[in-house]
Design an enzyme around this catalytic site. Structure first.
Site, PDB file in Angstrom:
ATOM      1  N   ASP A  34       4.331  -1.956 -14.455  1.00 23.88           N
ATOM      2  CA  ASP A  34       3.572  -0.915 -13.734  1.00 23.88           C
ATOM      3  C   ASP A  34       3.273   0.289 -14.639  1.00 23.88           C
ATOM      4  O   ASP A  34       3.548   1.437 -14.274  1.00 23.88           O
ATOM      5  CB  ASP A  34       4.344  -0.431 -12.502  1.00 23.88           C
ATOM      6  CG  ASP A  34       4.881  -1.555 -11.645  1.00 23.88           C
ATOM      7  OD1 ASP A  34       4.204  -2.587 -11.564  1.00 23.88           O
ATOM      8  OD2 ASP A  34       5.964  -1.392 -11.055  1.00 23.88           O
TER       9      ASP A  34
ATOM     10  N   GLY B  59      10.898  -5.244  -0.904  1.00 24.84           N
ATOM     11  CA  GLY B  59      10.387  -5.754   0.354  1.00 24.84           C
ATOM     12  C   GLY B  59      10.548  -4.831   1.540  1.00 24.84           C
ATOM     13  O   GLY B  59      10.298  -5.222   2.676  1.00 24.84           O
TER      14      GLY B  59
ATOM     15  N   ALA C  66       4.999   3.722   1.315  1.00 30.29           N
ATOM     16  CA  ALA C  66       4.854   4.828   0.355  1.00 30.29           C
ATOM     17  C   ALA C  66       5.447   4.465  -1.004  1.00 30.29           C
ATOM     18  O   ALA C  66       6.506   4.965  -1.406  1.00 30.29           O
ATOM     19  CB  ALA C  66       5.501   6.094   0.900  1.00 30.29           C
ATOM     20  N   ILE C  67       4.751   3.582  -1.720  1.00 28.28           N
ATOM     21  CA  ILE C  67       5.087   3.331  -3.123  1.00 28.28           C
ATOM     22  C   ILE C  67       3.786   3.300  -3.929  1.00 28.28           C
ATOM     23  O   ILE C  67       2.698   3.406  -3.388  1.00 28.28           O
ATOM     24  CB  ILE C  67       5.891   2.029  -3.334  1.00 28.28           C
ATOM     25  CG1 ILE C  67       5.058   0.789  -2.994  1.00 28.28           C
ATOM     26  CG2 ILE C  67       7.174   2.054  -2.521  1.00 28.28           C
ATOM     27  CD1 ILE C  67       5.747  -0.507  -3.413  1.00 28.28           C
TER      28      ILE C  67
ATOM     29  N   SER D 214       1.268  -0.429  -0.554  1.00 23.04           N
ATOM     30  CA  SER D 214       1.617  -1.772  -1.002  1.00 23.04           C
ATOM     31  C   SER D 214       1.797  -2.667   0.213  1.00 23.04           C
ATOM     32  O   SER D 214       2.571  -2.337   1.114  1.00 23.04           O
ATOM     33  CB  SER D 214       2.908  -1.733  -1.821  1.00 23.04           C
ATOM     34  OG  SER D 214       3.373  -3.036  -2.134  1.00 23.04           O
TER      35      SER D 214
ATOM     36  N   GLU E  71      -1.744  -3.737  -3.900  1.00 23.08           N
ATOM     37  CA  GLU E  71      -0.944  -2.574  -4.281  1.00 23.08           C
ATOM     38  C   GLU E  71      -1.508  -1.988  -5.579  1.00 23.08           C
ATOM     39  O   GLU E  71      -2.556  -2.381  -6.074  1.00 23.08           O
ATOM     40  CB  GLU E  71       0.532  -2.962  -4.447  1.00 23.08           C
ATOM     41  CG  GLU E  71       0.795  -4.061  -5.466  1.00 23.08           C
ATOM     42  CD  GLU E  71       2.234  -4.557  -5.442  1.00 23.08           C
ATOM     43  OE1 GLU E  71       3.000  -4.153  -4.536  1.00 23.08           O
ATOM     44  OE2 GLU E  71       2.599  -5.358  -6.320  1.00 23.08           O
TER      45      GLU E  71
END
Length: 363
Positions: free
Chosen positions: A64, A145, A185-186, A204, A245
């Site tokens: 990422d 998850g 909220a990522i 996501s 995402e």
């Protein structure tokens, strides 16, 4: 869920693909008219002299990634956890080719986040920007998850560890989500629009990618503004999930380009992650691919794509960050290296834009 295969609509050389989640076929791939087309053909061709060909040094584990330059030094930050340490990762280079590990910017997951997200052991998916004279890093904290997640941010006057001004200050929570909600909220991405307004994209799975307005002074949600804009979604087959995402919004020549990662990361050789893009004249959307079809309907134009069953060393390329650097546009992303136990590895490419304003990556 195991690796999935998507039908690819036929395309001629130089024409972008359109891939739709609802066309998904488990265990096989079909093109119109019976044609079989490998996504590797689009994005895994060798470009002589490409940035990826020149990479060396500490390239793993990088997951990422985002990139920024201060002075003559490039900085790439990525998700923690893969490094077996709580902090986001940090790699530096003076030439975009030779990279080395620059240690950890943080000693631990911030105390507020440990309290909010019990069981969280690392900071994920950072985004780095230079804002009002300081470097601002948004990051996410969650567990695998889960919808119980939070985004925070920290700032430092400089990224130079040797400077007396170097010092990270954490500013706490920006946004959080809870189990039973509709979004997650990522994967934060900080954006400044053409009018100077500040925004945060994130999200996501579940109901997809979101965008909220930020207060310019605090870097947190604008007081009284409860609007959450939906900007991308993947409609799922019955019983399936919604793999989208890694939002990254890039402003260029009057267009806002939304780059997003579709399908599945983190499955080693079975990863089929890829990067798609849509654009809009408004930062809040609607974002559409080259064919005019909406990212809210699961469409998008492929930018960096590869099939997990193709004979490619680099599987699941995705979760990108962009940076305009000295007259060129860079895109960083990770891919899983099949020659080294599928370790997530830094990849860098230069974006080229065609006459109609659509990007391709020189991978």
């Amino acid at each position: 869920m195991g690796a999935e295969r998507l039908p690819i609509h036929p395309f001629s050389k130089g024409t972008a693909m359109t891939i739709h989640r609802r066309d998904l076929i488990i265990g096989g791939v079909a093109g119109l008219g019976g044609a079989l087309v490998g996504r590797a053909a689009l994005a895994q061709m060798v470009h002589p002299g490409s940035l990826n060909e020149k990479l060396s040094g500490d390239l793993t584990p990088v997951h990422d990634p985002v990139i920024i330059r201060e002075g003559d030094t490039y900085h790439v930050f990525g998700s923690g956890g893969w490094s077996k340490r709580p902090s986001v990762t940090w790699h530096v280079s003076s030439d975009l080719a030779s990279w080395h590990d620059n240690g950890d910017p943080f000693d631990a997951v911030p105390a507020w986040a440990q309290t909010a997200i019990p069981g969280a052991t690392s900071m994920w998916a950072p985004d780095i920007s230079h804002v009002d004279g300081v470097y601002r890093m948004y990051y996410a904290v969650s567990t695998g998850g889960s919808m119980r997640s939070a985004i925070g941010f920290a700032t430092t006057p400089t990224l130079d560890r040797h400077s007396s001004s170097y010092r990270w200050t954490d500013h706490g929570m920006v946004v959080e989500t809870f189990t039973g909600g509709t979004y997650n909220a990522i994967d934060p991405n900080f954006v400044v629009d053409a009018a100077g307004n500040h925004w945060l994209a994130f999200g996501s799975y579940w109901s997809g990618l979101k965008l909220i307005a930020l207060d310019r002074r605090t870097g947190k949600p604008r007081p009284g503004d409860k609007v959450v804009h939906s900007i991308a979604y993947r409609p799922a087959p019955s019983g399936g999930d919604n793999p989208v995402e890694g939002a990254f919004i890039f402003h260029r020549e009057g267009w806002y380009y939304l780059f997003a990662s579709y399908d599945y990361c983190c499955k080693k050789s079975a990863s089929n992650y890829y990067v798609a893009v849509g654009r809009s004249r408004s930062i809040t959307g609607p974002y559409q691919g080259r064919d005019g079809k909406a990212m809210m309907d699961g469409y998008g134009t492929g930018v960096i794509v590869e099939r997990p069953w193709a004979s490619s060393r680099w599987r699941g390329p995705g979760h990108c960050g962009l940076y305009h650097d000295q007259g060129r546009d860079l895109i960083v992303y990770h891919a899983y290296d099949q020659e080294h136990d599928s370790v997530p590895t830094l990849r860098i490419a230069e974006l080229k834009w065609d006459a109609a304003g659509w990007p391709s990556a020189l991978t």
